[in-house]
Design a protein around this motif. Structure first.
Motif, mmCIF file in Angstrom:
data_model
loop_
_atom_site.group_PDB
_atom_site.id
_atom_site.type_symbol
_atom_site.label_atom_id
_atom_site.label_comp_id
_atom_site.label_asym_id
_atom_site.label_seq_id
_atom_site.Cartn_x
_atom_site.Cartn_y
_atom_site.Cartn_z
ATOM 1 N N TRP A 27 0.985 -1.269 -0.038
ATOM 2 C CA TRP A 27 0.112 0.086 -0.018
ATOM 3 C C TRP A 27 0.787 1.428 0.366
ATOM 4 C CZ3 TRP A 27 -4.530 -0.765 -0.746
ATOM 5 C CH2 TRP A 27 -5.634 -1.938 -0.718
ATOM 6 N N SER A 28 2.043 1.031 0.050
ATOM 7 C CA SER A 28 2.927 2.063 -0.485
ATOM 8 C C SER A 28 2.350 3.845 -1.154
ATOM 9 C CB SER A 28 4.601 1.686 -0.918
ATOM 10 O OG SER A 28 5.366 1.485 -0.311
ATOM 11 N N HIS A 29 1.615 2.978 -2.586
ATOM 12 C CA HIS A 29 0.902 4.169 -3.493
ATOM 13 C C HIS A 29 0.146 4.944 -2.448
ATOM 14 C CE1 HIS A 29 -1.137 0.435 -4.036
ATOM 15 N NE2 HIS A 29 -2.169 2.246 -3.808
ATOM 16 N N ASP A 30 -0.453 4.170 -1.380
ATOM 17 C CA ASP A 30 -1.299 5.160 -1.072
ATOM 18 C C ASP A 30 -1.017 6.173 -0.492
ATOM 19 O OD1 ASP A 30 -3.895 5.812 0.072
ATOM 20 O OD2 ASP A 30 -4.714 4.258 -0.046
ATOM 21 N N GLU A 31 -0.902 7.858 -0.910
ATOM 22 C CA GLU A 31 -0.080 8.570 0.189
ATOM 23 C C GLU A 31 -1.062 9.102 0.914
ATOM 24 O OE1 GLU A 31 0.766 11.219 -2.459
ATOM 25 O OE2 GLU A 31 2.420 10.474 -3.414
ATOM 26 N N HIS A 32 -2.662 8.554 1.736
ATOM 27 C CA HIS A 32 -3.306 8.758 2.180
ATOM 28 C C HIS A 32 -2.610 7.986 3.907
ATOM 29 C CE1 HIS A 32 -6.197 9.951 -0.520
ATOM 30 N NE2 HIS A 32 -6.671 11.146 0.573
ATOM 31 N N LEU A 33 -2.177 7.084 3.488
ATOM 32 C CA LEU A 33 -1.192 6.155 4.165
ATOM 33 C C LEU A 33 -0.228 6.497 4.583
ATOM 34 C CD1 LEU A 33 -2.355 2.870 3.385
ATOM 35 C CD2 LEU A 33 -3.406 3.893 5.720
ATOM 36 N N ASN A 34 0.589 7.007 3.922
ATOM 37 C CA ASN A 34 1.442 7.543 4.121
ATOM 38 C C ASN A 34 1.914 8.854 5.118
ATOM 39 O OD1 ASN A 34 2.205 5.563 2.201
ATOM 40 N ND2 ASN A 34 2.681 6.729 0.534
ATOM 41 N N LYS A 35 0.648 9.963 4.986
ATOM 42 C CA LYS A 35 1.061 11.183 5.796
ATOM 43 C C LYS A 35 1.518 10.720 7.013
ATOM 44 C CE LYS A 35 -1.653 13.422 2.517
ATOM 45 N NZ LYS A 35 -3.086 14.461 2.551
ATOM 46 N N GLU A 36 2.530 11.522 7.855
ATOM 47 C CA GLU A 36 2.631 11.668 9.498
ATOM 48 C C GLU A 36 1.407 11.795 10.786
ATOM 49 O OE1 GLU A 36 4.222 14.727 11.169
ATOM 50 O OE2 GLU A 36 6.077 13.239 12.511
ATOM 51 N N LYS A 37 0.726 10.644 10.878
ATOM 52 C CA LYS A 37 0.252 11.092 12.439
ATOM 53 C C LYS A 37 0.504 11.011 13.585
ATOM 54 C CE LYS A 37 -1.922 7.474 9.240
ATOM 55 N NZ LYS A 37 -0.670 7.451 8.188
ATOM 56 N N SER A 38 0.711 11.989 14.173
ATOM 57 C CA SER A 38 1.855 12.424 15.557
ATOM 58 C C SER A 38 0.461 13.337 16.614
ATOM 59 C CB SER A 38 2.733 12.991 14.818
ATOM 60 O OG SER A 38 2.762 13.932 14.658
ATOM 61 N N ILE A 39 0.591 14.753 16.221
ATOM 62 C CA ILE A 39 -0.300 15.711 17.301
ATOM 63 C C ILE A 39 -0.715 17.063 16.118
ATOM 64 C CG2 ILE A 39 0.745 14.871 19.277
ATOM 65 C CD1 ILE A 39 2.605 17.191 18.710
ATOM 66 N N ALA A 40 -2.045 17.257 16.680
ATOM 67 C CA ALA A 40 -3.012 18.204 16.048
ATOM 68 C C ALA A 40 -1.898 19.561 15.736
ATOM 69 C CB ALA A 40 -4.095 17.659 16.399
ATOM 70 N N MET A 41 -2.923 20.232 14.897
ATOM 71 C CA MET A 41 -1.962 21.763 14.980
ATOM 72 C C MET A 41 -2.319 22.701 16.147
ATOM 73 S SD MET A 41 -1.836 24.655 11.973
ATOM 74 C CE MET A 41 -1.225 25.997 12.072
ATOM 75 N N LYS A 42 -3.558 22.241 16.409
ATOM 76 C CA LYS A 42 -4.423 23.158 17.308
ATOM 77 C C LYS A 42 -4.142 22.738 18.911
ATOM 78 C CE LYS A 42 -8.389 25.001 15.815
ATOM 79 N NZ LYS A 42 -10.074 24.817 16.280
ATOM 80 N N THR A 43 -2.309 23.124 19.423
ATOM 81 C CA THR A 43 -2.017 23.184 20.770
ATOM 82 C C THR A 43 -3.204 23.258 21.962
ATOM 83 O OG1 THR A 43 -0.654 24.196 20.103
ATOM 84 C CG2 THR A 43 -0.068 22.426 19.393
ATOM 85 N N MET A 44 -3.015 23.395 22.807
ATOM 86 C CA MET A 44 -3.242 23.748 24.316
ATOM 87 C C MET A 44 -2.360 24.440 24.613
ATOM 88 S SD MET A 44 -6.101 20.574 25.866
ATOM 89 C CE MET A 44 -4.934 19.683 25.553
ATOM 90 N N GLU A 45 -1.084 23.860 24.380
ATOM 91 C CA GLU A 45 0.161 24.601 25.070
ATOM 92 C C GLU A 45 0.100 25.902 25.048
ATOM 93 O OE1 GLU A 45 0.195 21.853 23.568
ATOM 94 O OE2 GLU A 45 0.551 20.094 25.506
ATOM 95 N N ASP A 46 0.176 26.668 23.522
ATOM 96 C CA ASP A 46 0.730 27.130 22.769
ATOM 97 C C ASP A 46 -0.288 28.206 22.054
ATOM 98 O OD1 ASP A 46 3.681 26.610 23.107
ATOM 99 O OD2 ASP A 46 2.562 24.842 21.551
ATOM 100 N N GLY A 47 -1.397 27.962 22.003
ATOM 101 C CA GLY A 47 -2.478 28.720 21.491
ATOM 102 C C GLY A 47 -2.919 28.724 20.047
ATOM 103 N N GLN A 48 -2.725 30.190 19.636
ATOM 104 C CA GLN A 48 -2.295 30.635 17.810
ATOM 105 C C GLN A 48 -0.788 29.795 17.517
ATOM 106 O OE1 GLN A 48 -3.672 33.830 16.564
ATOM 107 N NE2 GLN A 48 -2.874 33.957 14.240
ATOM 108 N N VAL A 49 -0.920 29.381 16.285
ATOM 109 C CA VAL A 49 0.779 29.048 16.309
ATOM 110 C C VAL A 49 0.868 29.348 14.736
ATOM 111 C CG1 VAL A 49 1.353 27.498 17.552
ATOM 112 C CG2 VAL A 49 0.533 26.515 15.337
#
Length: 398
Positions: A125-147
């Protein structure tokens, strides 16, 4: 043991499980070394253009690294690696380091029994770039607010990223907080790979980060996400405890995850208040409550909540600079903001009317007719009968 951060090690394991190991090894290696994209001060515009070409329409710094590395490997086979790097503002030294780390990752995974000698099986499934995207933490952060996005990111110059969420690996703080690398992802990726999720106060209400992120969907769909996520985490644990575990026995689950990730149109339709573009040619219409209904909206809303077993709503009203008033009605963890009105009383009525529209599924923020009132009016007793363990997950969206 994998010589990387835990979250990057998890990416490698997921890459092996989902048979998209090759591009994931490139992403993890790229995040473990210096940025392969060079940004000369006197040629920054040209360098940014070169990087943007690798990203294409994927809105992803990580996809850009994958494509740059693949292009470099092809150029190396043709004895033109140096020219390729010079033309595309890439560091040959960093790309060689990525290449070396990839080999190290593969041998470590092989020694652990997570992959076998057949490389093709690891990259089905390496051709499926939906599965190749990094999956870690969301952009909205409680610590920093707007980034802000770092100027080196391919998303920095994009007017609007057509994804509801961005994930990133590293942030730096100068005069503001900047995200160095980012990738746009869908609700499904965030729900399945983005951390613990829990039930909210209503059927179909899911929460992450202690309620900082909220999702609203049909109750059966929420149960399905909870069930798939639980089974996926259990599968990962079993695979780590027994690397020889045959993944074909879990093919139905893995296919369901791939379908959810690949078929999610990235509209953010589970995020309350996010407008979703309708695929049909018909335009969405917003029903405005009639005069008599608006006059009784506060009483009507309180009646609905009382029947549902909830406490009365609370109102927060502010006076605007133009001497008008805007009110927010709050109940069950939900906020609804009304339009500016000439008096505090009218502002509260308008906020209540907006809440009633949403409860009936007539609010413009949803593309489907969902009767939220029927969900709210379900008694807590019936809600307790619904458990994730009793539900069978399905790959259908509705």
């Amino acid at each position: 043991m994998l010589p990387v951060e835990p979250k990057l090690g998890k990416m490698l394991i997921l890459g092996a499980i989902f048979n998209c190991l090759d591009p994931i090894m490139t992403v993890v290696a790229g995040l473990s070394v210096r940025d392969p994209f060079l940004m000369p001060f006197d040629k920054k515009d040209l360098a940014e253009t070169a990087k943007a070409q690798f990203a294409g329409q994927e809105y992803s710094d990580h996809i850009a690294v994958i494509r740059a590395y693949e292009g470099w490997k092809e150029a190396e086979r043709e004895q033109s690696g140096y020219e390729y790097c010079w033309k595309n503002f890439l560091s040959a030294q960093t790309l060689k380091a990525i290449h070396s780390l990839r080999k190290q990752f593969f041998y470590l995974l092989k020694d652990a029994g997570l992959v076998d000698q057949n490389v093709e099986n690891c990259n089905k499934w390496s051709h499926d770039e939906h599965l190749n995207k990094e999956k870690s933490i969301a952009m909205k952060t409680m610590e920093d607010g707007q980034v802000l996005l770092h100027s080196n990111s391919v998303n920095a110059e994009v007017p609007k990223v057509p994804y509801p969420w961005l994930v990133f690996n590293e942030k730096v703080k100068v005069n503001a907080v900047f995200l160095r690398d980012s990738t746009g992802v869908s609700d499904s990726i965030l729900l399945l790979f983005g951390g613990n999720i829990s039930r909210g106060g209503l059927d179909g209400h899911l929460k992450m980060l202690g309620g900082y992120l909220e999702f609203f969907m049909k109750p059966a769909l929420a149960v399905m996400y909870l069930s798939v996520k639980r089974e996926l985490e259990e599968l990962i644990q079993r695979k780590l405890l027994d690397p020889t575990l045959d993944m074909h026995s879990s093919n139905e689950l893995l296919s369901a995850v791939r379908l959810l990730v690949s078929e999610d149109r990235c509209e953010g339709r589970f995020v309350f208040g996010r407008q979703v573009t309708l695929s049909s040619k018909k335009t969405a219409t917003v029903k405005t409550p009639g005069k008599s209904e608006a006059d009784n909206s506060k009483n009507h809303l309180q009646t609905v909540l009382t029947r549902a077993g909830h406490g009365p709503p609370t109102y927060k009203t502010k006076q605007l600079k133009n001497n008008q008033f805007r009110s927010t009605v709050i109940f069950n963890g939900l906020d609804f903001v009304g339009q500016p009105c000439s008096s505090k009383k009218l502002a509260e009525k308008d906020a209540a009317a907006q809440a009633l529209l949403w409860l009936r599924g007539e609010d413009h923020s949803t593309s489907r007719d969902i009767d939220h009132a029927s969900l709210l009016l379900k008694k807590s007793k019936s809600r307790r009968k619904t458990s994730v363990s009793d539900a069978k997950w399905s790959t259908k969206w509705s």
